[in-house]
Design a protein around this motif. Structure first.
Motif, PDB file in Angstrom:
ATOM      1  N   GLU A  44      -3.176  -3.117  -8.156  1.00  0.00           N
ATOM      2  CA  GLU A  44      -4.041  -3.389  -7.012  1.00  0.00           C
ATOM      3  C   GLU A  44      -4.808  -4.691  -7.192  1.00  0.00           C
ATOM      4  O   GLU A  44      -5.041  -5.428  -6.234  1.00  0.00           O
ATOM      5  CB  GLU A  44      -4.994  -2.208  -6.770  1.00  0.00           C
ATOM      6  CG  GLU A  44      -4.262  -0.962  -6.296  1.00  0.00           C
ATOM      7  CD  GLU A  44      -5.134  -0.040  -5.464  1.00  0.00           C
ATOM      8  OE1 GLU A  44      -6.263  -0.449  -5.098  1.00  0.00           O
ATOM      9  OE2 GLU A  44      -4.688   1.085  -5.157  1.00  0.00           O
ATOM     10  N   ALA A  47      -2.476  -7.409  -6.252  1.00  0.00           N
ATOM     11  CA  ALA A  47      -2.257  -7.408  -4.807  1.00  0.00           C
ATOM     12  C   ALA A  47      -3.452  -8.006  -4.067  1.00  0.00           C
ATOM     13  O   ALA A  47      -3.306  -8.555  -2.974  1.00  0.00           O
ATOM     14  CB  ALA A  47      -1.996  -5.986  -4.314  1.00  0.00           C
ATOM     15  N   LEU A  99      12.478 -12.391   3.551  1.00  0.00           N
ATOM     16  CA  LEU A  99      11.027 -12.271   3.367  1.00  0.00           C
ATOM     17  C   LEU A  99      10.268 -12.046   4.675  1.00  0.00           C
ATOM     18  O   LEU A  99       9.084 -11.730   4.650  1.00  0.00           O
ATOM     19  CB  LEU A  99      10.471 -13.497   2.649  1.00  0.00           C
ATOM     20  CG  LEU A  99      10.760 -13.520   1.145  1.00  0.00           C
ATOM     21  CD1 LEU A  99      10.377 -14.865   0.545  1.00  0.00           C
ATOM     22  CD2 LEU A  99      10.003 -12.406   0.437  1.00  0.00           C
ATOM     23  N   LEU A 101      10.458  -9.594   6.320  1.00  0.00           N
ATOM     24  CA  LEU A 101      10.090  -8.173   6.307  1.00  0.00           C
ATOM     25  C   LEU A 101       8.923  -7.868   5.366  1.00  0.00           C
ATOM     26  O   LEU A 101       8.431  -6.739   5.322  1.00  0.00           O
ATOM     27  CB  LEU A 101      11.305  -7.331   5.915  1.00  0.00           C
ATOM     28  CG  LEU A 101      12.388  -7.247   7.010  1.00  0.00           C
ATOM     29  CD1 LEU A 101      13.670  -6.635   6.460  1.00  0.00           C
ATOM     30  CD2 LEU A 101      11.898  -6.455   8.214  1.00  0.00           C
ATOM     31  N   GLU A 102       8.458  -8.869   4.610  1.00  0.00           N
ATOM     32  CA  GLU A 102       7.385  -8.631   3.642  1.00  0.00           C
ATOM     33  C   GLU A 102       6.104  -8.113   4.293  1.00  0.00           C
ATOM     34  O   GLU A 102       5.492  -7.153   3.790  1.00  0.00           O
ATOM     35  CB  GLU A 102       7.115  -9.907   2.844  1.00  0.00           C
ATOM     36  CG  GLU A 102       6.210  -9.703   1.644  1.00  0.00           C
ATOM     37  CD  GLU A 102       5.920 -11.008   0.922  1.00  0.00           C
ATOM     38  OE1 GLU A 102       5.361 -11.938   1.553  1.00  0.00           O
ATOM     39  OE2 GLU A 102       6.248 -11.121  -0.268  1.00  0.00           O
ATOM     40  N   TRP A 105       5.952  -4.282   4.730  1.00  0.00           N
ATOM     41  CA  TRP A 105       5.679  -3.450   3.554  1.00  0.00           C
ATOM     42  C   TRP A 105       4.238  -3.579   3.092  1.00  0.00           C
ATOM     43  O   TRP A 105       3.651  -2.619   2.586  1.00  0.00           O
ATOM     44  CB  TRP A 105       6.677  -3.778   2.436  1.00  0.00           C
ATOM     45  CG  TRP A 105       8.057  -3.436   2.871  1.00  0.00           C
ATOM     46  CD1 TRP A 105       9.062  -4.291   3.202  1.00  0.00           C
ATOM     47  CD2 TRP A 105       8.559  -2.109   3.124  1.00  0.00           C
ATOM     48  NE1 TRP A 105      10.164  -3.587   3.636  1.00  0.00           N
ATOM     49  CE2 TRP A 105       9.883  -2.258   3.588  1.00  0.00           C
ATOM     50  CE3 TRP A 105       8.028  -0.827   3.004  1.00  0.00           C
ATOM     51  CZ2 TRP A 105      10.676  -1.166   3.926  1.00  0.00           C
ATOM     52  CZ3 TRP A 105       8.822   0.267   3.335  1.00  0.00           C
ATOM     53  CH2 TRP A 105      10.131   0.085   3.782  1.00  0.00           C
ATOM     54  N   MET A 106       3.658  -4.757   3.294  1.00  0.00           N
ATOM     55  CA  MET A 106       2.238  -4.915   2.960  1.00  0.00           C
ATOM     56  C   MET A 106       1.379  -4.046   3.883  1.00  0.00           C
ATOM     57  O   MET A 106       0.368  -3.480   3.470  1.00  0.00           O
ATOM     58  CB  MET A 106       1.827  -6.393   3.074  1.00  0.00           C
ATOM     59  CG  MET A 106       2.390  -7.254   1.959  1.00  0.00           C
ATOM     60  SD  MET A 106       1.974  -8.996   2.169  1.00  0.00           S
ATOM     61  CE  MET A 106       2.079  -9.595   0.486  1.00  0.00           C
ATOM     62  N   SER A 109       1.377  -0.213   2.638  1.00  0.00           N
ATOM     63  CA  SER A 109       1.238  -0.265   1.189  1.00  0.00           C
ATOM     64  C   SER A 109       1.163   1.130   0.558  1.00  0.00           C
ATOM     65  O   SER A 109       1.717   1.356  -0.512  1.00  0.00           O
ATOM     66  CB  SER A 109       0.003  -1.084   0.806  1.00  0.00           C
ATOM     67  OG  SER A 109      -1.124  -0.634   1.542  1.00  0.00           O
ATOM     68  N   THR A 110       0.479   2.058   1.208  1.00  0.00           N
ATOM     69  CA  THR A 110       0.312   3.386   0.608  1.00  0.00           C
ATOM     70  C   THR A 110       1.628   4.139   0.549  1.00  0.00           C
ATOM     71  O   THR A 110       1.981   4.713  -0.480  1.00  0.00           O
ATOM     72  CB  THR A 110      -0.716   4.217   1.399  1.00  0.00           C
ATOM     73  OG1 THR A 110      -1.962   3.532   1.389  1.00  0.00           O
ATOM     74  CG2 THR A 110      -0.896   5.600   0.791  1.00  0.00           C
ATOM     75  N   SER A 112       4.613   3.005   0.635  1.00  0.00           N
ATOM     76  CA  SER A 112       5.722   2.332  -0.051  1.00  0.00           C
ATOM     77  C   SER A 112       5.439   2.080  -1.531  1.00  0.00           C
ATOM     78  O   SER A 112       6.307   1.570  -2.240  1.00  0.00           O
ATOM     79  CB  SER A 112       6.052   1.000   0.626  1.00  0.00           C
ATOM     80  OG  SER A 112       4.959   0.110   0.519  1.00  0.00           O
ATOM     81  N   ALA A 113       4.248   2.449  -2.001  1.00  0.00           N
ATOM     82  CA  ALA A 113       3.935   2.250  -3.417  1.00  0.00           C
ATOM     83  C   ALA A 113       4.748   3.223  -4.264  1.00  0.00           C
ATOM     84  O   ALA A 113       5.052   4.342  -3.836  1.00  0.00           O
ATOM     85  CB  ALA A 113       2.451   2.460  -3.669  1.00  0.00           C
ATOM     86  N   THR A 288      15.859  -3.229   4.475  1.00  0.00           N
ATOM     87  CA  THR A 288      14.426  -3.188   4.168  1.00  0.00           C
ATOM     88  C   THR A 288      13.885  -4.551   3.745  1.00  0.00           C
ATOM     89  O   THR A 288      12.680  -4.740   3.704  1.00  0.00           O
ATOM     90  CB  THR A 288      14.138  -2.215   3.015  1.00  0.00           C
ATOM     91  OG1 THR A 288      14.726  -2.735   1.822  1.00  0.00           O
ATOM     92  CG2 THR A 288      14.701  -0.837   3.306  1.00  0.00           C
ATOM     93  N   GLY A 289      14.803  -5.455   3.369  1.00  0.00           N
ATOM     94  CA  GLY A 289      14.365  -6.766   2.906  1.00  0.00           C
ATOM     95  C   GLY A 289      14.229  -6.865   1.402  1.00  0.00           C
ATOM     96  O   GLY A 289      13.802  -7.884   0.884  1.00  0.00           O
ATOM     97  N   HIS A 290      14.605  -5.806   0.666  1.00  0.00           N
ATOM     98  CA  HIS A 290      14.442  -5.834  -0.792  1.00  0.00           C
ATOM     99  C   HIS A 290      15.684  -6.417  -1.460  1.00  0.00           C
ATOM    100  O   HIS A 290      16.400  -5.752  -2.213  1.00  0.00           O
ATOM    101  CB  HIS A 290      14.121  -4.426  -1.315  1.00  0.00           C
ATOM    102  CG  HIS A 290      12.758  -3.967  -0.909  1.00  0.00           C
ATOM    103  ND1 HIS A 290      12.518  -3.311   0.280  1.00  0.00           N
ATOM    104  CD2 HIS A 290      11.560  -4.123  -1.514  1.00  0.00           C
ATOM    105  CE1 HIS A 290      11.218  -3.066   0.381  1.00  0.00           C
ATOM    106  NE2 HIS A 290      10.609  -3.549  -0.688  1.00  0.00           N
TER     107      HIS A 290
END
Lengths: 315, 315
Positions: A44, A47, A99, A101-102, A105-106, A109-110, A112-113, A288-290
């Motif tokens: 965190e 981040a 990116l 898609l970044e 995901w931000m 955050s909860t 996808s952690a 998903t962009g990963h």
């Protein structure tokens, strides 16, 4: 007077205690955290490093003079907070790096952690002795059903390190399944313009089994004299680079088709119907962009795998 | 009398206040946790599932009737807590699965925990536009220096999806570097007994570049008539399966050697000296036991890579 002060002090102190108790019960989940809390706090903290929306810091990324994580800036941005735009800088609009898609995901955050314990899945195999995660395979089936972009009922699914690996494995697997008794190498084609990787991989591995021939339309015009030659056609739909919903050019008993469905998701294209070709390949990179995680899968009607991969029983 | 009760109550309450404050400051890091706390709590809950020391539960593992994670038991154990030993069950003593290292990571749960954000490293590339993590490469260099099992100064390092991939890539890279103008395929050999994968991969990829010949000693006895033929010898040291600190059998201008140093760590063998052969391959599977993570690396004197891999400048 003194009694009033005492009562007031006592009541205040008790109220403070009650507040502490309520807060602690409310965040009670965190009180029970033990071995994961240090890693969570580190993640965190990284981040929270502000990079002006033009970069981000990572736990395993660039560090400053005191070994503290610092911003990794996007192209054309620089400075400690990536706030300085580099004049006359050109952006790369040709790359497929997902990116864009970044931010999604931000914002999530909860949900996808992920916390990985130090002993997570150390074995070579899963509990059923396969190399395929049952849990992940189920999720992929649910995903395709939910989105409606692929039929997965009565279909097999296998994984790879990116669709890069799956595409190569598919070509090898199909060459074993070829019905022709021809001893010449299987010809590999794709319609121009096509994704360069198909040609690059065939040429890199330089297998006796394959030979890259180039354009599928050109091959079709030559094919009468090559009717006994096995052919694999890569069909990308939607196509990279032009986005067209391509279909196979070649047909026949000696033709096998690999559909690269990397972009067949609603955020890239309309989905006329769930796709159901014999062999289709997908990648996490475009879903998903990963892209950095290297994960892709094939969905197929027949179990074409060999060696380490085995098809799980269809659920 | 009343005043004494008030004083006692007030003092007690203030002591409780102070205790709450101390506790909250001590675990203050947890109070600031936000998006990672849910994932952390889920991971710790799964880790708390007791499996009698004969299994473990995973976030992405077996689930029970109510979708709750349940124990995945080791071989020969069963039951909801893996406490029931299966009579007359045979254990697999032949497998290289490194689960013997699992207790170590469970004992070091805090320092080995990892929190991955949903937007972690989505890009295809690292910030320096390579596919190699500078941070991880630095750690590997430090590790080799600390253990003293390999010289890394002035040496290049590249990664792969397990040493499985690195071994195959090494063979392809060496075949390009071969000085001989011979057009016959490079022969691949290893001393019996050898790790079956070397033969399996050469035969699977069926490249025009290679041909698996079998035992290195047998090849040496034939080699006078094949002096112009390129050869790659796989040397495993310590050897799988017999643990011997093997050395290359073949030498000469047309011979390239790939040293598989998978087991060259103090927990498997004495380390007489830091190894420094031209090309050596290591795997995380045998170092830390994380076989399921699929990570290996090559350390080499010359930059032999091609295509997607590029050697980073030597630090």
């Amino acid at each position: 007077m003194v009694k009033t002060v005492y009562v007031a002090s006592l009541v205040s102190s008790i109220v403070v205690n009650l507040l502490f108790m309520i807060i602690n019960i409310y965040v009670g989940g965190e009180w029970s955290l033990s071995w994961s809390s240090k890693a969570a706090a580190e993640a965190e903290a990284v981040a929270d490093i502000a990079c002006s929306g033009h970069g981000r810091a990572y736990l395993d990324g660039l560090v400053g003079d005191e070994n503290e994580p610092v911003c990794e800036c996007n192209t054309c941005y620089t400075g400690p907070n990536c706030s300085h735009f580099i004049p006359h800088c050109t952006a790369d609009a040709d790359s497929g790096d997902p990116l864009f898609l970044e931010p999604f995901w931000m914002q999530h955050s909860t949900s996808s952690a992920l916390v990985v314990s130090g002993w997570h899945r150390m074995s070579y195999n899963f509990h059923d002795n396969t190399l395929i995660s049952q849990h992940l395979e189920s999720l992929i089936r649910k995903l395709h059903a939910f989105v409606g972009n692929a039929v997965t009922q009565d279909r097999y699914i296998v994984f790879g390190a990116g669709s890069t690996q799956v595409l190569s494995a598919a070509a090898y697997a199909l060459s074993l399944a070829n019905s022709s008794s021809s001893h010449s190498p299987t010809r590999v084609v794709a319609s121009v313009p096509y994704y360069a990787l198909y040609k690059q991989q065939v040429e890199y591995f330089n297998s006796e089994k394959f030979k890259y021939e180039g354009d599928a339309h050109t091959w079709r015009n030559r094919s009468e004299s090559d009717a006994s030659t096995n052919v694999i056609e890569f069909v990308t739909s939607p196509n990279n680079p032009d986005g067209l919903l391509n279909k196979a050019v070649l047909h026949g008993p000696n033709v096998k088709t690999i559909y690269d469905r990397a972009y067949y998701w609603p955020h890239f294209t309309p989905i006329p119907a769930p796709a159901d070709e014999d062999l289709m390949v997908f990648t996490l990179s475009k879903l998903t962009g990963h892209a950095g995680s290297r994960f892709g899968w094939a969905r197929m009607k027949l179990c074409l795998t060999k060696w380490y991969y085995t098809c799980k029983s269809i659920p």
